[in-house]
Enzyme design. Structure first.
Site, PDB file in Angstrom:
ATOM      1  N   GLY A 233       0.836  -1.192   0.000  1.00  0.00           N
ATOM      2  CA  GLY A 233       0.000   0.000   0.000  1.00  0.00           C
ATOM      3  C   GLY A 233       0.869   1.238   0.000  1.00  0.00           C
ATOM      4  O   GLY A 233       1.966   1.246  -0.555  1.00  0.00           O
ATOM      5  N   CYS A 234       0.399   2.268   0.649  1.00  0.00           N
ATOM      6  CA  CYS A 234       1.139   3.532   0.709  1.00  0.00           C
ATOM      7  C   CYS A 234       2.477   3.334   1.409  1.00  0.00           C
ATOM      8  O   CYS A 234       2.544   2.756   2.494  1.00  0.00           O
ATOM      9  CB  CYS A 234       0.302   4.559   1.470  1.00  0.00           C
ATOM     10  SG  CYS A 234       1.153   6.111   1.759  1.00  0.00           S
ATOM     11  N   PHE A 235       3.537   3.826   0.794  1.00  0.00           N
ATOM     12  CA  PHE A 235       4.860   3.612   1.395  1.00  0.00           C
ATOM     13  C   PHE A 235       5.026   4.335   2.720  1.00  0.00           C
ATOM     14  O   PHE A 235       5.842   3.946   3.537  1.00  0.00           O
ATOM     15  CB  PHE A 235       6.004   3.922   0.443  1.00  0.00           C
ATOM     16  CG  PHE A 235       5.978   5.209  -0.338  1.00  0.00           C
ATOM     17  CD1 PHE A 235       5.409   6.369   0.114  1.00  0.00           C
ATOM     18  CD2 PHE A 235       6.579   5.242  -1.596  1.00  0.00           C
ATOM     19  CE1 PHE A 235       5.428   7.545  -0.622  1.00  0.00           C
ATOM     20  CE2 PHE A 235       6.610   6.394  -2.354  1.00  0.00           C
ATOM     21  CZ  PHE A 235       6.029   7.557  -1.859  1.00  0.00           C
TER      22      PHE A 235
END
Length: 180
Positions: free
Chosen positions: A13-15
């Site tokens: 997902g979002c880093f």
């Protein structure tokens, strides 16, 4: 501390979320947000990645001391602090850039990852869809994306998405944390 640090590249997902989790883990010397796995040559921009057209995933490149934390333990933490059963999505973040992925650096990491994926499956009702792929070039994200959670702890995304991930980490993996 070992003189032979190793590298792990993972995306879930979002880093910002993955990076925040691993900044709390003992034995992790650096956690750098970036991109990997794309088919477009050259260093992609954040805007290009967000379009979903480059094929890159948001990932975090971890440098770790294997005498302090094993690659296996890193993958166990990774696979239990995001949802590896959702294809190309984590919460409201949707697209191939948010896929769950492990980029192995060598055959040994590949074998460990295959083993961990099987072992962790028992904790999930749905099938794990985490991609396992050979390492590809890693492109570091710009400075404003590095250490985002610690720089912006009161930002809405941080409060509603990252903080719960950190709470889950602390509950499940307390023995591996820098803090008590």
């Amino acid at each position: 501390m070992s003189n032979q640090n190793e590298i792990a590249v993972i995306g879930g997902g979002c880093f910002w979320c993955v990076e925040a989790v691993f900044r709390e883990v003992e034995g992790i010397h650096s956690a750098v947000s970036g991109y990997s796995g794309g088919k477009v040559p050259g260093h992609p921009t954040y805007r290009e990645i967000c379009s979903g057209l480059t094929g890159h995933a948001e990932v975090v490149r971890l440098e770790f001391d294997p005498e302090v934390i094993s690659y296996k333990k890193i993958l166990e933490i990774f696979l239990t602090t995001h949802d590896p059963t959702t294809l190309n999505r984590q919460g409201a973040d949707v697209g191939t850039q948010y896929r769950s992925v492990i980029f192995y650096q060598d055959e040994q990491q590949k074998q460990i990852a295959e083993q961990v994926l099987v072992e962790v499956q028992k904790y999930y009702e749905d099938f794990i869809v985490t991609e396992l792929a050979e390492a590809m070039p890693f492109y570091e994200a710009t400075e404003d994306h590095q250490n985002y959670y610690n720089k912006q702890p009161n930002q809405g995304y941080c409060n509603y998405v990252i903080t719960p991930k950190l709470q889950k980490l602390r509950k499940l993996h307390r023995e591996q944390l820098r803090i008590s």
